[in-house]
Motif scaffolding. Structure first.
Motif, PDB file in Angstrom:
ATOM      1  N   ARG A 236     -12.045 -18.665  55.577  1.00 28.76           N
ATOM      2  CA  ARG A 236     -11.811 -17.966  56.855  1.00 28.76           C
ATOM      3  C   ARG A 236     -12.550 -18.303  58.421  1.00 28.76           C
ATOM      4  N   GLY A 237     -11.456 -18.467  58.989  1.00 29.30           N
ATOM      5  CA  GLY A 237     -12.070 -18.721  60.765  1.00 29.30           C
ATOM      6  C   GLY A 237     -11.532 -18.841  61.355  1.00 29.30           C
ATOM      7  N   ILE A 311      -2.344 -21.053  55.505  1.00 35.15           N
ATOM      8  CA  ILE A 311      -1.492 -19.912  54.441  1.00 35.15           C
ATOM      9  C   ILE A 311      -0.708 -19.241  55.396  1.00 35.15           C
ATOM     10  N   GLY A 312      -1.291 -18.326  56.290  1.00 39.00           N
ATOM     11  CA  GLY A 312      -1.058 -17.489  56.955  1.00 39.00           C
ATOM     12  C   GLY A 312       0.258 -18.045  57.367  1.00 39.00           C
ATOM     13  N   GLU A 313       1.010 -19.057  57.577  1.00 44.18           N
ATOM     14  CA  GLU A 313       1.903 -19.334  58.013  1.00 44.18           C
ATOM     15  C   GLU A 313       3.114 -19.119  56.913  1.00 44.18           C
ATOM     16  N   LYS A 352      -5.516 -16.772  60.428  1.00 42.59           N
ATOM     17  CA  LYS A 352      -5.112 -15.599  60.901  1.00 42.59           C
ATOM     18  C   LYS A 352      -5.776 -14.221  60.264  1.00 42.59           C
ATOM     19  N   ASN A 353      -5.230 -12.574  60.701  1.00 39.39           N
ATOM     20  CA  ASN A 353      -6.197 -11.735  60.604  1.00 39.39           C
ATOM     21  C   ASN A 353      -4.509 -11.194  59.455  1.00 39.39           C
ATOM     22  N   PHE A 363       2.595 -10.343  55.040  1.00 40.04           N
ATOM     23  CA  PHE A 363       1.900 -11.502  54.342  1.00 40.04           C
ATOM     24  C   PHE A 363       1.649 -10.055  53.745  1.00 40.04           C
ATOM     25  N   ARG A 364       2.375 -10.552  51.809  1.00 37.17           N
ATOM     26  CA  ARG A 364       2.259 -10.066  50.981  1.00 37.17           C
ATOM     27  C   ARG A 364       0.957  -8.927  49.746  1.00 37.17           C
ATOM     28  N   GLU A 365       0.971  -7.854  49.809  1.00 35.13           N
ATOM     29  CA  GLU A 365      -0.535  -7.633  49.371  1.00 35.13           C
ATOM     30  C   GLU A 365      -1.280  -8.116  48.097  1.00 35.13           C
TER      31      GLU A 365
END
Length: 522
Positions: A236-237, A311-313, A352-353, A363-365
């Motif tokens: 993450r960053g 991955i957030g996309e 992404k957050n 985004f799936r939990e």
């Protein structure tokens, strides 16, 4: 009865001492196998002597003028030396073959036995052509004396195939006459394995991770700690912090380093194409499908590591499919009814957050908790500014060849200016700034005059006299400035990709911003 008698004789230093000892031996009709003479020491080796003759011989030699002591020994000095050398030759993790000038094998060590599947008893004393072809490099050595290094050889014998590297040297006398040759043998698989070990040392693994700050050293230590396992890593960053570089480091330090590392940018491809790229497809499963189908990137990474960047996309559909891969360790090609097992380590990354995306329903939990096993937070450049001089040096070396420049460094004012900036685009933005400066530089040192960036207000303000209004919220000010910067970049560079590079953001991020601000562009 002794099969062999070896005597060490200590003497005074006088002329003719060795000759007197030999006369005593010959006087009782004993044959000498070998003699070694040193200052105040004489060594004698005798074959097949009975106990009576041995006692007579020792008594007679002891009575000679100048003999101080005589005793039996187990080995002659030369024999001891030779056996030490042979023991060393047999102990090294490398094959050693030595031949004399007529081609007879004199040394064939244990390692060679494993490589060629022959024993030394079968080959020592035999001609080298019993093992190798007549055009083998070692045979050329005893004819021409020309050394060779690391030649790759592959031979087939009645006992199998041997694949190895060999290095050879001729053995010569003082006059350059060839007395024989010696060659080293290295199993090619061991060479590859050793190369992997050497290339995977900390120094080489982190060669593209530039910096010695406390923050970056903490990340290196964490990477080393987590690399040996198979757990999923989530990097993450912010954009431009070097997530793929660290993903590659994890792979190189892992037990999977000799297997593929497959990076995938999840934002770079449309959803349908990304699905077929990731999971593969069967022949005829859709229009344009390749004949024979495609195995997909997960199968390409079999045994190794797959890196899923941004991955957030992923769409919700692909998130569900990825979740099944993580849960079951299986994939299903498009158009197939069968599932295939996969063995890959998964590393993901995002700027992404994800927590906010979960709240927003994008985004799936359950996928989040599957991915968030080992989170690694990469520091932004503004929190490790002490690394900027090292990074600038690295980029200068990297870009000199690309740009055809011969820039050797920078002055301190140049670096001080860079240290004043907050670097919203992080390392990627810094590289762009250095590249622009190098293009503008007409000397060998980068100076402030070469910088093309507003360090007072950042890259987002181009009109210093323009007022945004004091009664606007800060978020509104940022959005207005961001929109203006995007418009200016698009106007200047004409393409989204070039504009994104200049702004220090990804292509996908810029596309999303254009949509967000409803920027009308060709």
């Amino acid at each position: 009865m002794y099969s062999c008698l070896r005597l060490e004789i200590l003497t005074e230093d006088r002329i003719g001492m060795a000759l007197d000892i030999l006369k005593e031996i010959f006087a009782i009709n004993i044959s000498v196998t070998s003699t070694e003479v040193f200052l105040k020491k004489v060594y004698i080796k005798i074959d097949k002597i009975d106990e009576n003759k041995k006692d007579i011989l020792i008594r007679n030699i002891r009575n000679l003028n100048g003999v101080l002591n005589i005793k039996e020994i187990k080995l002659m000095p030369s024999e001891e030396h030779e056996r030490r050398i042979l023991a060393f030759i047999d102990s090294v993790e490398e094959g050693i073959i030595a031949i004399n000038k007529t081609g007879q094998i004199e040394i064939f060590n244990n390692y060679c036995e494993k490589i060629f599947n022959y024993t030394k008893e079968e080959l020592v004393g035999k001609h080298i052509t019993k093992l190798l072809s007549s055009d083998a490099p070692i045979i050329s050595l005893i004819k021409e004396g020309q050394s060779y290094n690391n030649l790759e050889m592959k031979i087939k014998t009645k006992r199998g195939e041997s694949h190895y590297l060999t290095t050879g040297r001729a053995i010569k006398d003082d006059y350059g006459n060839i007395l024989g040759a010696v060659a080293s043998i290295k199993d090619i698989n061991k060479v590859i394995e050793l190369a992997n070990i050497v290339s995977n040392t900390d120094e080489s693994v982190f060669k593209d991770v530039i910096g010695n700050s406390i923050e970056i050293n903490k990340i290196k230590e964490l990477i080393k700690a987590i690399s040996s396992g198979n757990s999923i890593v989530l990097l993450r960053g912010e954009s431009g912090t070097g997530k793929e570089v660290f993903a590659k480091s994890i792979h190189l330090l892992s037990k999977r380093s000799d297997k593929p590392f497959v990076p995938v940018n999840c934002a770079a491809l449309p959803e349908q194409l990304l699905e077929s790229e990731l999971f593969g497809y069967e022949e005829g499963s859709f229009t344009g499908a390749l004949k024979g189908g495609k195995k997909g990137l997960f199968k390409e990474a079999q045994g190794g590591t797959i890196f899923l960047d941004e991955i957030g996309e992923l769409s919700m559909v692909l998130q569900a499919k990825l979740l099944r891969v993580l849960q079951e360790g299986k994939i299903r090609r498009i158009g197939s009814s069968e599932e295939e097992d996969i063995d890959v380590r998964i590393i993901t990354a995002t700027n992404k957050n994800l927590e906010k995306m979960i709240k927003d329903g994008t985004f799936r939990e359950d996928l989040y908790y599957r991915l968030n096993v080992i989170p690694v937070y990469l520091p932004p450049l503004r929190s490790r500014k002490e690394d900027i001089p090292l990074l600038v040096n690295f980029f200068i070396d990297k870009l000199n060849k690309k740009l055809g420049k011969k820039i050797i460094g920078f002055d301190m004012k140049f670096i001080n200016k860079l240290m004043e900036y907050e670097w919203p685009g992080n390392i990627r933005e810094l590289e762009n700034v250095v590249e622009r400066a190098m293009n503008l530089c007409d000397e060998k040192i980068l100076k402030c005059k070469d910088l093309m960036i507003d360090f007072t207000n950042g890259i987002i303000e181009n009109n210093k006299n323009k007022s945004l209004g004091v009664d606007l919220f800060l978020s509104d000010v940022v959005e207005l400035a961001e929109k203006e910067a995007i418009l200016e970049a698009l106007k200047k560079y004409n393409t989204i990709r070039k504009s994104a590079k200049a702004l220090g953001v990804s292509h996908t991020t810029l596309v999303n911003k254009i949509r967000k601000y409803d920027i009308k562009w060709k």
